[in-house]
Design a protein around this motif. Structure first.
Motif, PDB file in Angstrom:
ATOM      1  N   ASN A  91       0.820  -1.215   0.000  1.00 44.68           N
ATOM      2  CA  ASN A  91       0.000   0.000   0.000  1.00 44.68           C
ATOM      3  C   ASN A  91       0.856   1.269   0.000  1.00 44.68           C
ATOM      4  OD1 ASN A  91      -2.546  -1.339   0.037  1.00 44.68           O
ATOM      5  ND2 ASN A  91      -2.289  -1.720   2.233  1.00 44.68           N
ATOM      6  N   ASP A  92       1.916   1.229  -0.770  1.00 44.62           N
ATOM      7  CA  ASP A  92       2.853   2.351  -0.799  1.00 44.62           C
ATOM      8  C   ASP A  92       3.155   2.749  -2.253  1.00 44.62           C
ATOM      9  OD1 ASP A  92       4.450   4.275   0.389  1.00 44.62           O
ATOM     10  OD2 ASP A  92       6.230   3.002   0.409  1.00 44.62           O
ATOM     11  N   ALA A  93       2.145   2.638  -3.117  1.00 44.63           N
ATOM     12  CA  ALA A  93       2.355   2.880  -4.541  1.00 44.63           C
ATOM     13  C   ALA A  93       2.810   4.307  -4.841  1.00 44.63           C
ATOM     14  CB  ALA A  93       1.073   2.579  -5.318  1.00 44.63           C
ATOM     15  N   THR A  94       2.383   5.261  -4.024  1.00 43.04           N
ATOM     16  CA  THR A  94       2.750   6.661  -4.296  1.00 43.04           C
ATOM     17  C   THR A  94       4.246   6.911  -4.115  1.00 43.04           C
ATOM     18  OG1 THR A  94       2.215   7.264  -2.012  1.00 43.04           O
ATOM     19  CG2 THR A  94       0.486   7.562  -3.667  1.00 43.04           C
ATOM     20  N   ASN A  95       4.921   5.984  -3.480  1.00 38.86           N
ATOM     21  CA  ASN A  95       6.367   6.124  -3.299  1.00 38.86           C
ATOM     22  C   ASN A  95       7.162   5.220  -4.231  1.00 38.86           C
ATOM     23  OD1 ASN A  95       6.559   8.121  -1.191  1.00 38.86           O
ATOM     24  ND2 ASN A  95       5.698   6.586   0.198  1.00 38.86           N
ATOM     25  N   CYS A  96       6.465   4.583  -5.164  1.00 38.75           N
ATOM     26  CA  CYS A  96       7.153   3.693  -6.104  1.00 38.75           C
ATOM     27  C   CYS A  96       7.935   4.519  -7.125  1.00 38.75           C
ATOM     28  CB  CYS A  96       6.146   2.792  -6.820  1.00 38.75           C
ATOM     29  SG  CYS A  96       6.922   1.674  -8.010  1.00 38.75           S
ATOM     30  N   PRO A  97       9.246   4.301  -7.214  1.00 40.42           N
ATOM     31  CA  PRO A  97      10.066   5.158  -8.076  1.00 40.42           C
ATOM     32  C   PRO A  97      10.282   4.632  -9.497  1.00 40.42           C
ATOM     33  CG  PRO A  97      11.486   3.814  -6.714  1.00 40.42           C
ATOM     34  CD  PRO A  97      10.074   3.403  -6.386  1.00 40.42           C
ATOM     35  N   VAL A  98       9.689   3.485  -9.856  1.00 37.93           N
ATOM     36  CA  VAL A  98      10.062   2.863 -11.127  1.00 37.93           C
ATOM     37  C   VAL A  98       8.918   2.775 -12.143  1.00 37.93           C
ATOM     38  CG1 VAL A  98      11.885   1.516 -10.019  1.00 37.93           C
ATOM     39  CG2 VAL A  98       9.605   0.512 -10.302  1.00 37.93           C
ATOM     40  N   TYR A  99       7.785   3.393 -11.876  1.00 42.21           N
ATOM     41  CA  TYR A  99       6.675   3.320 -12.829  1.00 42.21           C
ATOM     42  C   TYR A  99       7.084   3.846 -14.210  1.00 42.21           C
ATOM     43  CZ  TYR A  99       2.984   2.117  -9.448  1.00 42.21           C
ATOM     44  OH  TYR A  99       2.181   1.478  -8.533  1.00 42.21           O
ATOM     45  N   ALA A 100       7.727   4.997 -14.238  1.00 43.95           N
ATOM     46  CA  ALA A 100       8.098   5.605 -15.517  1.00 43.95           C
ATOM     47  C   ALA A 100       9.091   4.739 -16.275  1.00 43.95           C
ATOM     48  CB  ALA A 100       8.680   7.000 -15.284  1.00 43.95           C
ATOM     49  N   ARG A 101      10.038   4.176 -15.543  1.00 43.09           N
ATOM     50  CA  ARG A 101      11.046   3.321 -16.170  1.00 43.09           C
ATOM     51  C   ARG A 101      10.415   2.028 -16.690  1.00 43.09           C
ATOM     52  NH1 ARG A 101      15.734   4.869 -18.417  1.00 43.09           N
ATOM     53  NH2 ARG A 101      17.570   3.728 -17.679  1.00 43.09           N
ATOM     54  N   ALA A 102       9.473   1.494 -15.925  1.00 51.13           N
ATOM     55  CA  ALA A 102       8.757   0.294 -16.362  1.00 51.13           C
ATOM     56  C   ALA A 102       7.952   0.594 -17.622  1.00 51.13           C
ATOM     57  CB  ALA A 102       7.846  -0.212 -15.258  1.00 51.13           C
ATOM     58  N   ALA A 103       7.337   1.765 -17.668  1.00 51.29           N
ATOM     59  CA  ALA A 103       6.564   2.168 -18.844  1.00 51.29           C
ATOM     60  C   ALA A 103       7.470   2.269 -20.072  1.00 51.29           C
ATOM     61  CB  ALA A 103       5.883   3.508 -18.587  1.00 51.29           C
ATOM     62  N   GLU A 104       8.653   2.818 -19.861  1.00 49.47           N
ATOM     63  CA  GLU A 104       9.590   2.949 -20.972  1.00 49.47           C
ATOM     64  C   GLU A 104      10.024   1.580 -21.486  1.00 49.47           C
ATOM     65  OE1 GLU A 104      13.722   5.366 -22.082  1.00 49.47           O
ATOM     66  OE2 GLU A 104      12.910   5.427 -20.045  1.00 49.47           O
ATOM     67  N   ALA A 105      10.303   0.663 -20.562  1.00 48.37           N
ATOM     68  CA  ALA A 105      10.693  -0.688 -20.957  1.00 48.37           C
ATOM     69  C   ALA A 105       9.555  -1.382 -21.694  1.00 48.37           C
ATOM     70  CB  ALA A 105      11.107  -1.492 -19.727  1.00 48.37           C
ATOM     71  N   ALA A 106       8.328  -1.222 -21.195  1.00 45.30           N
ATOM     72  CA  ALA A 106       7.166  -1.831 -21.845  1.00 45.30           C
ATOM     73  C   ALA A 106       6.985  -1.273 -23.249  1.00 45.30           C
ATOM     74  CB  ALA A 106       5.914  -1.587 -21.005  1.00 45.30           C
ATOM     75  N   GLY A 107       7.178   0.030 -23.398  1.00 41.49           N
ATOM     76  CA  GLY A 107       7.054   0.647 -24.706  1.00 41.49           C
ATOM     77  C   GLY A 107       8.086   0.132 -25.689  1.00 41.49           C
ATOM     78  N   LYS A 108       9.279  -0.152 -25.190  1.00 38.22           N
ATOM     79  CA  LYS A 108      10.358  -0.644 -26.049  1.00 38.22           C
ATOM     80  C   LYS A 108      10.026  -1.993 -26.667  1.00 38.22           C
ATOM     81  CE  LYS A 108      13.693   2.507 -25.333  1.00 38.22           C
ATOM     82  NZ  LYS A 108      14.356   3.294 -26.413  1.00 38.22           N
ATOM     83  N   ILE A 109       9.222  -2.791 -25.978  1.00 36.34           N
ATOM     84  CA  ILE A 109       8.899  -4.126 -26.498  1.00 36.34           C
ATOM     85  C   ILE A 109       7.462  -4.187 -27.029  1.00 36.34           C
ATOM     86  CG2 ILE A 109      10.595  -5.324 -25.091  1.00 36.34           C
ATOM     87  CD1 ILE A 109       8.439  -6.016 -23.099  1.00 36.34           C
ATOM     88  N   GLY A 110       6.887  -3.018 -27.288  1.00 42.32           N
ATOM     89  CA  GLY A 110       5.587  -2.960 -27.935  1.00 42.32           C
ATOM     90  C   GLY A 110       4.386  -3.182 -27.040  1.00 42.32           C
ATOM     91  N   GLN A 111       4.573  -3.176 -25.745  1.00 43.55           N
ATOM     92  CA  GLN A 111       3.454  -3.355 -24.825  1.00 43.55           C
ATOM     93  C   GLN A 111       2.895  -1.983 -24.435  1.00 43.55           C
ATOM     94  OE1 GLN A 111       4.076  -6.122 -21.602  1.00 43.55           O
ATOM     95  NE2 GLN A 111       5.369  -7.467 -22.857  1.00 43.55           N
ATOM     96  N   THR A 112       2.234  -1.361 -25.397  1.00 40.15           N
ATOM     97  CA  THR A 112       1.779   0.024 -25.234  1.00 40.15           C
ATOM     98  C   THR A 112       0.755   0.171 -24.116  1.00 40.15           C
ATOM     99  OG1 THR A 112       2.148   0.380 -27.601  1.00 40.15           O
ATOM    100  CG2 THR A 112       0.812   2.002 -26.452  1.00 40.15           C
ATOM    101  N   GLU A 113      -0.205  -0.730 -24.061  1.00 39.64           N
ATOM    102  CA  GLU A 113      -1.249  -0.626 -23.036  1.00 39.64           C
ATOM    103  C   GLU A 113      -0.649  -0.694 -21.635  1.00 39.64           C
ATOM    104  OE1 GLU A 113      -4.269   0.162 -23.370  1.00 39.64           O
ATOM    105  OE2 GLU A 113      -4.563  -0.014 -25.532  1.00 39.64           O
ATOM    106  N   LYS A 114       0.332  -1.576 -21.464  1.00 36.78           N
ATOM    107  CA  LYS A 114       0.991  -1.689 -20.157  1.00 36.78           C
ATOM    108  C   LYS A 114       1.795  -0.426 -19.860  1.00 36.78           C
ATOM    109  CE  LYS A 114       2.466  -5.634 -18.623  1.00 36.78           C
ATOM    110  NZ  LYS A 114       3.217  -6.901 -18.402  1.00 36.78           N
TER     111      LYS A 114
END
Length: 328
Positions: A91-114
């Motif tokens: 229950n500490d999602a607001t302090n998660c520092p890697v959402y943006a980086r995960a989004a970038e990685a997902a975008g690199k492999i074509g997982q746009t929705e993720k």
């Protein structure tokens, strides 16, 4: 006398209230001895677990970054998602520092929705920044969700009006309004896009002004377009029709005035008007010839026939009338 006897005598001499306090104290000591050790053990386990979990979290972050930098985006995403899971399950999602980086990685492999899902989550963290909103707008554009793209761009500009990509965002909004035919929004947005963007979008400016019936602006823009491209179809058609109808109206008005008042003065005025009429018809003729050569539409042929008729060239007038009716 042994200890037992001493204790017995002490108890006999102790009042009832004192005895009660003594019993309570003894019970407390016994309770502490039974539970204190357990509490200490439990606390120790929790601390060890916490340290172990924190170490694992740090390792996953490092592994994710290493994989990302080496171009292994699938593996990087897997580790980023383990980090995300740890924060979300706590229950500490607001302090998660890697959402943006995960989004970038997902975008690199074509997982746009993720990628979209993770950037949308990043908006609510303390790590959200200008890139969060701008990159989100790019992802919405990728899936052709114009309404969401507009929302992201407008929020980006509201929060970060001086950001590095602010001019790009303003220009993209203008392009969206043009694509969707939102002419009034396009007109308003035109006033805030940078000069460098305007220079390559003069035709767009002409289009929304024509749709909004700003004829004076269209006259100026058509001339500007023809100076840079004398084959511009929009500008050619605008100027051809503008000059044709100006000449035709002037011709009709002056002929009517002369027929109603056949004086020498009115005749001289008619001749003067006809000089202008002739000049405008000839200029219009040149524009319509270019239009017809590029695209022989019956509409253009009809105008050409009408112009040659006014210029007293019946043979050419008939030729284009035939073309306008579909006859070869």
């Amino acid at each position: 006398m042994d200890l037992h006897d001493d204790l017995t005598k002490h108890i006999r001499r102790t009042s009832f209230a004192g005895l009660s306090k003594l019993v309570t104290f003894v019970a407390f000591i016994q309770f502490f001895m039974r539970t204190g050790i357990l509490a200490i053990i439990t606390l120790s386990v929790l601390l060890m677990t916490s340290c172990s979990g924190g170490k694992q979290l740090s390792q996953n972050k490092d592994r994710a970054e290493s994989a990302f930098k080496s171009g292994n985006y699938t593996e990087a995403l897997r580790y980023y998602e383990e980090v995300i899971h740890a924060y979300e399950s706590g229950n500490d999602a607001t302090n998660c520092p890697v959402y943006a980086r995960a989004a970038e990685a997902a975008g690199k492999i074509g997982q746009t929705e993720k990628a979209i899902r993770y950037l949308e989550a990043d908006r609510y963290t303390r790590f959200a920044n200008a890139d969060t909103w701008f990159d989100l707008s790019l992802l919405y554009r990728e899936i052709d969700n114009l309404s969401k793209e507009i929302e992201a761009l407008e929020e980006y500009l509201r929060r970060y009006p001086e950001a590095d990509k602010a001019d790009l965002a303003r220009t993209r909004l203008f392009d969206i309004f043009m694509e969707t035919g939102n002419w009034e929004y396009a007109r308003d947005q035109w006033n805030v896009i940078p000069e460098s963007s305007r220079e390559s979008r003069i035709e767009d400016c002409f289009v929304f002004n024509r749709a909004l019936e700003n004829d004076h602006a269209c006259d100026t823009l058509a001339i500007q377009l023809l100076k840079s491209d004398d084959e511009n179809q929009l500008a050619l058609e605008w100027m051809a029709k503008k000059l044709f109808w100006e000449a035709e109206r002037l011709y009709q008005d002056e002929m009517k005035a002369y027929n109603e008042n056949r004086t020498n003065k009115q005749y001289r005025q008619l001749l003067k008007a006809l000089d202008r009429v002739t000049a405008d018809f000839k200029t219009s003729l040149g524009y319509f010839k270019k239009l017809y050569d590029a695209d022989p539409l019956p509409e253009y042929a009809k105008y050409l026939g009408d112009i040659y008729n006014r210029l007293d060239d019946p043979k050419k007038a008939e030729f284009y009338y035939q073309k306008s009716s579909g006859n070869q």
